[in-house]
Design an enzyme around this catalytic site. Structure first.
Site, short mmCIF file in Angstrom:
data_model
loop_
_atom_site.label_atom_id
_atom_site.label_comp_id
_atom_site.label_asym_id
_atom_site.label_seq_id
_atom_site.Cartn_x
_atom_site.Cartn_y
_atom_site.Cartn_z
N GLU A 1 -4.80 6.54 11.23
CA GLU A 1 -3.58 6.74 10.14
C GLU A 1 -4.29 6.65 8.65
OE1 GLU A 1 -0.35 4.01 8.08
OE2 GLU A 1 -0.55 3.80 10.34
N LYS B 1 5.59 0.91 14.46
CA LYS B 1 4.81 -0.27 13.99
C LYS B 1 5.67 -1.26 13.62
CE LYS B 1 1.44 0.85 11.38
NZ LYS B 1 0.58 1.35 10.10
N GLU C 1 1.33 -8.78 7.53
CA GLU C 1 2.27 -8.29 8.54
C GLU C 1 1.74 -9.29 9.79
OE1 GLU C 1 1.31 -4.07 8.95
OE2 GLU C 1 2.36 -3.56 7.04
N GLN D 1 -7.29 -1.26 6.71
CA GLN D 1 -6.18 -2.10 6.39
C GLN D 1 -5.40 -2.63 7.56
OE1 GLN D 1 -3.45 -1.32 2.96
NE2 GLN D 1 -2.04 -0.52 4.72
N GLU D 2 -5.36 -1.97 8.66
CA GLU D 2 -4.87 -2.58 9.91
C GLU D 2 -5.71 -2.02 11.38
OE1 GLU D 2 -0.76 -1.28 10.33
OE2 GLU D 2 -0.34 -1.39 8.28
N ASP E 1 -5.21 1.77 10.77
CA ASP E 1 -4.70 2.38 9.50
C ASP E 1 -5.92 2.05 8.56
OD1 ASP E 1 -3.52 3.11 7.03
OD2 ASP E 1 -2.04 1.51 7.37
N HIS F 1 -3.75 -5.82 2.59
CA HIS F 1 -2.60 -6.46 3.37
C HIS F 1 -3.16 -8.07 3.55
CE1 HIS F 1 0.16 -3.20 5.13
NE2 HIS F 1 -0.03 -3.24 3.78
N ASP G 1 0.62 9.00 6.56
CA ASP G 1 1.51 8.17 5.80
C ASP G 1 1.57 8.42 4.40
OD1 ASP G 1 2.87 5.87 4.91
OD2 ASP G 1 1.70 4.46 5.42
N SER H 1 0.94 -1.33 -0.10
CA SER H 1 -0.01 -0.01 0.08
C SER H 1 0.86 1.31 -0.19
CB SER H 1 -1.00 -0.02 1.16
OG SER H 1 -1.67 1.11 1.48
N LYS I 1 8.88 6.00 7.34
CA LYS I 1 9.47 4.70 6.63
C LYS I 1 10.66 5.29 5.82
CE LYS I 1 4.78 2.86 6.15
NZ LYS I 1 3.64 2.65 5.23
N HIS J 1 7.73 -0.39 9.80
CA HIS J 1 8.21 -1.15 8.93
C HIS J 1 7.39 -0.85 7.49
CE1 HIS J 1 4.46 -4.14 10.01
NE2 HIS J 1 4.10 -2.92 10.12
N ARG J 2 7.33 -1.94 6.92
CA ARG J 2 6.69 -2.37 5.75
C ARG J 2 6.06 -3.60 5.56
NH1 ARG J 2 7.02 2.21 2.39
NH2 ARG J 2 4.89 1.69 1.66
N SER J 3 5.02 -3.82 4.57
CA SER J 3 4.34 -5.18 4.63
C SER J 3 5.32 -6.18 3.89
CB SER J 3 3.00 -4.94 3.76
OG SER J 3 3.22 -4.24 2.31
#
Length: 424
Positions: free
Chosen positions: A295, A398, A208, A166-167, A245, A158, A322, A45, A347, A375-377
């Site tokens: 987010e 995160k 994740e 998403q999260e 998120d 994700h 983000d 994403s 990031k 982090h990233r996915s």
């Protein structure tokens, strides 16, 4: 007298990330034999204003996702130019690579190439001085451990599930050690797994490490997490808060396929919201549930909407940019000027060098924005963001669920850092 230690060799190798896609590993070797090694993460994403991640686009190899161009850029262009430079001149090295690339978004050499070198240089410098990376970057003031924003239920892009957001994250707000906060999160995570299993939902995981069940709607995900917190013996509002998120840029892009009105499409259940409806929805969630942070509640270019959302919520919760900011100092400054958001996700691969990352963090802190290291996915076992979070005294981190070694590697590194700081 300023210490000098020359770079002897720089080279890259194509490796795999946590999704099985190629990424870069970069090694920097100094004249005394010291090495620094970094691995570059990758996002799914991604904001359109991120620095360019260079891919080969050869469909017959890794489905077009190979990074041999980026590897060659390190080996044939960047590496030879950095030979004999002083490894302790991080800012000069980073700025030299930016000039060598010569584009606004690092599209010539690739942000993945440049970041890999930038972080490997910092690691080599730290190793040469027998310093942990967090202390080399942050000095003696690097001593605050971040609070985990732990993603325990995945949706959006994700996960192949029915959930749009998403999260869904848990945030341990109890004033205690990082190690105990991690324990609390892990206990809730396993309680959530047990609840899902008992009710016949899938306990498969997303990119994740969070669970990815098919639920009735996004609010059911929140309610299940609250139930898991209570089942683990904790209280929301006292021990835990929740964070979301939304990844609204993805919803906005999905909406473009059916209209041109700037709407948001919850594509997994085909529900459309206007900007005003989206803002009202987020405000309703905040009023209904113990949410501490949202987010990317709106899309990356909806500055007007972000301003309205900020006026309504930024004095109540964290509004984290983000895709909105993409670790870019100029976009952050625009947000500050407009009074948009009050927190920033960091990031390093969104911008491409350690120096630019640190500059963005500095501007954020100077203007009262909370910093969330992320982090990233698509991750690797590299733990740089753990050290970077401590080096910059970031309030939050995160790093995903307490599951999958590319996620737990960051948490385990933070445990070790905490022990070092306590015993120093």
């Amino acid at each position: 007298m300023k210490k000098i230690l020359e770079i002897e060799e720089v080279f890259a190798t194509e490796i795999l990330d946590s999704r099985g896609n190629p990424t870069l590993q970069v090694t920097v070797i100094l004249e005394d034999g010291t090495e620094g090694i970094s691995m570059v993460p990758s996002g799914a994403s991604t904001g359109s204003f991120e620095a360019v991640e260079l891919r080969d686009n050869q469909e017959n190899r890794y489905n077009g996702k190979g990074v041999l161009k980026a590897v060659n850029n390190v080996n044939d262009i960047i590496g030879p130019e950095l030979k004999y430079l002083n490894v302790y001149n991080q800012k000069e090295i980073d700025n030299f690579m930016i000039r060598l690339d010569g584009t606004v978004n690092k599209s010539k050499l690739g942000a993945n190439s440049i970041l890999g070198v930038s972080l490997a240089v910092a690691k080599a410098a730290a190793n040469s001085l027998n310093l942990p990376l967090y202390e080399y970057i942050g000095g003696i003031n690097a001593k605050i451990l971040p609070i985990p924003m732990m993603n325990i239920l995945n949706g959006g892009r994700h996960a192949n599930s029915s959930i749009n957001i998403q999260e869904f994250m848990i945030v341990p707000i109890l004033d205690t050690t990082f190690q105990l906060r991690l324990q609390m999160c892990s206990e809730v995570y396993h309680c959530l797994k047990k609840i899902l299993k008992e009710r016949g939902y899938s306990t498969g995981i997303g990119d994740e490490g969070g669970f990815a069940p098919n639920l009735k709607n996004d609010e059911q995900a929140i309610e299940l997490i609250i139930e898991a917190i209570e089942k683990a013996g904790y209280e929301t509002g006292k021990d835990f808060m929740l964070a979301l998120d939304v990844a609204a840029t993805e919803m906005h892009e999905e909406a473009k396929s059916i209209d041109k009105q700037g709407n948001y499409l919850f594509w997994k259940n085909n529900e459309v919201k206007t900007r005003d409806e989206m803002i009202d929805y987020l405000c309703e969630l905040v009023n209904k549930y113990p949410i501490i942070s949202i987010e990317d509640g709106l899309s990356e270019e909806d500055w007007i909407g972000w301003k309205i959302l900020s006026d309504r919520l930024k004095n109540k919760i964290m509004l984290v940019g983000d895709d909105l900011f993409v670790t870019n100092i100029e976009r952050l400054k625009k947000g500050i000027e407009l009074g948009v958001a009050n927190s920033i996700l960091i990031k390093p691969n969104q911008i491409g060098t350690l120096t630019e990352t640190l500059n963005t963090i500095q501007v954020a802190k100077m203007n009262g924005y909370k910093v969330v290291m992320s982090h990233r996915s698509g991750e690797t076992e590299d733990t740089t963001i753990a050290d970077l979070a401590v080096a910059t005294n970031s309030m939050f981190i995160k790093a995903g669920a307490p599951c999958r070694s590319e996620r737990t590697a960051k948490y385990n590194r933070l445990i070790n850092i905490e022990n070092e700081i306590i015993n120093s």
